[in-house]
Design an enzyme around this catalytic site. Structure first.
Site, mmCIF file in Angstrom:
data_model
loop_
_atom_site.group_PDB
_atom_site.id
_atom_site.type_symbol
_atom_site.label_atom_id
_atom_site.label_comp_id
_atom_site.label_asym_id
_atom_site.label_seq_id
_atom_site.Cartn_x
_atom_site.Cartn_y
_atom_site.Cartn_z
ATOM 1 N N LYS A 121 0.822 -1.205 0.000
ATOM 2 C CA LYS A 121 0.000 0.000 0.000
ATOM 3 C C LYS A 121 0.859 1.259 0.000
ATOM 4 C CE LYS A 121 -3.757 -2.436 2.294
ATOM 5 N NZ LYS A 121 -4.387 -2.822 3.571
ATOM 6 N N GLN A 165 -4.858 -1.539 9.826
ATOM 7 C CA GLN A 165 -4.617 -2.838 9.199
ATOM 8 C C GLN A 165 -5.177 -3.957 10.064
ATOM 9 O OE1 GLN A 165 -3.226 -3.407 6.090
ATOM 10 N NE2 GLN A 165 -3.844 -5.522 6.451
ATOM 11 N N ASP A 188 -11.459 2.888 4.348
ATOM 12 C CA ASP A 188 -11.747 1.457 4.286
ATOM 13 C C ASP A 188 -13.247 1.182 4.222
ATOM 14 O OD1 ASP A 188 -9.765 -0.398 3.930
ATOM 15 O OD2 ASP A 188 -9.204 -0.542 6.031
#
Length: 361
Positions: A121, A165, A188
């Site tokens: 990422k 994460q 997200d």
């Protein structure tokens, strides 16, 4: 063993409800509740415990000389096209307002797969011209330390997207941590308001979760018709299964969800025009789970030790690719299918957030 474990869990929950007077006998009608509904829907939550694949099934190809006929949906190629367009818009934003999008990542622990995902990422941000910051914490860190870092990113005007994460270590309350995240930086798409708006017709979430958004993009760009089709989603996680089922409904598919308690899952899957699977159980979906011509989107990733690979492991999907590619009309590989699209959608959501912050079009 599997059935016994599930039966035991369910029996324990029923027992708890009896003890809590959720179910009462006719002899105690005067004190019985109006409804026999559990006092909290959380009491119905059970973990989806899928039967593990045996080592022998990891090489799942059956004796079949039929050649693979499915179109391979190249997620990496499609993601590269999207990332190229994102980089163009980031350059245009920098030239116009002197600002670039910013993404912050919070990483707890040193899981090899999480470290790889975060590294990918960060590299993708760098390639697109997006600013990225990573706050990494040890496995045994305190929850307050994570929340403090998250709060700091919330208040940083140069950060437009924040990613925690997952998975987090068990001692951390993931729900409490994610609830601290500002809605407008939830790239997200896991905030309850984003998920709720996705679920309700006539509502628009600020962000759509990256992996489900990437799956739909793959279907659309591969000219797969969704409207009116039967879609089966295998797995019901908050990260993939639930939001992809909601998205498919938005595109007017008839959606069935298969989970670990579903009876005859292969029979249900065989009715599907589109199968999206996200369980993390390698080779769960065999060729005989699919009807001829079905489109298969394999979201599953399961790391298997392999010293010959760069990171010391290789990824396997939920689908037995060798078998499925002889039945399906189109299929995503693992790796190289959904994974690259997830990162591309993360960059897209971060760019959209920065556009809103800078009123840039």
């Amino acid at each position: 063993m599997m059935i016994v474990r599930r039966t035991s869990v369910i029996a324990n929950i029923i027992g708890q409800r009896v003890n809590n007077n959720c179910f009462t006998s006719s002899s105690s009608i005067s004190s019985s509740p109006i409804l026999k509904f559990p006092s909290s829907l959380l009491s119905l939550d059970l973990p989806d415990i899928w039967p593990p694949s045996s080592p022998a099934i990891k090489n799942c190809c059956t004796a079949n000389d039929q050649p693979s006929s499915a179109l391979v949906i190249d997620g990496k190629l499609i993601a590269d096209e999207i990332r190229f367009r994102i980089a163009e818009q980031v350059r245009r934003m920098k030239d116009s307002v002197g600002k670039v999008p910013g993404l912050a990542v919070i990483l707890v622990g040193d899981r090899r797969d999480s470290l790889t995902y975060v590294r990918n990422k960060v590299k993708a941000c760098e390639d697109a011209g997006i600013k990225s910051l990573v706050s990494q914490f040890p496995q045994d860190c305190k929850q307050d330390d994570v929340i403090h870092a998250l709060s700091a990113f919330n208040e940083d005007p140069s950060i437009h997207g924040i990613l925690v994460q997952l998975p987090l270590p068990q001692h951390l309350d993931g729900g409490k941590i994610l609830n601290v995240l500002k809605l407008e930086k939830d790239v997200d798409g896991f905030h309850p308001l984003n998920m709720g708006n996705l679920a309700m017709r006539g509502r628009e979430p600020l962000f759509i979760p990256c992996t489900p958004k990437g799956c739909i993009e793959l279907l659309i760009r591969s000219s797969v018709e969704i409207m009116g089709k039967n879609a089966v989603v295998i797995g019901r996680s908050n990260i993939v299964g639930l939001p992809i089922s909601l998205l498919l409904q938005r595109y007017h598919a008839t959606v069935t969800i298969v989970h670990a308690f579903t009876k005859n899952p292969e029979q249900i899957a065989r009715e599907a025009d589109i199968v999206v699977t996200a369980t993390g159980v390698p080779n769960l979906v065999r060729g005989n789970w699919l009807k001829p011509g079905a489109v298969v989107i394999d979201v599953g990733t399961f790391p298997v030790e392999d010293p010959s690979c760069e990171n010391g492991y290789r990824l396997m999907g939920d689908v037995c690719y060798e078998e499925a590619s002889k039945v399906a009309s189109a299929i995503t590989p693992v790796p190289g299918g959904v994974g690259p699209m997830t990162i591309a959608m993360l960059l897209s959501n971060t760019l959209d957030s920065a556009k809103r912050a800078y009123d840039f079009t």
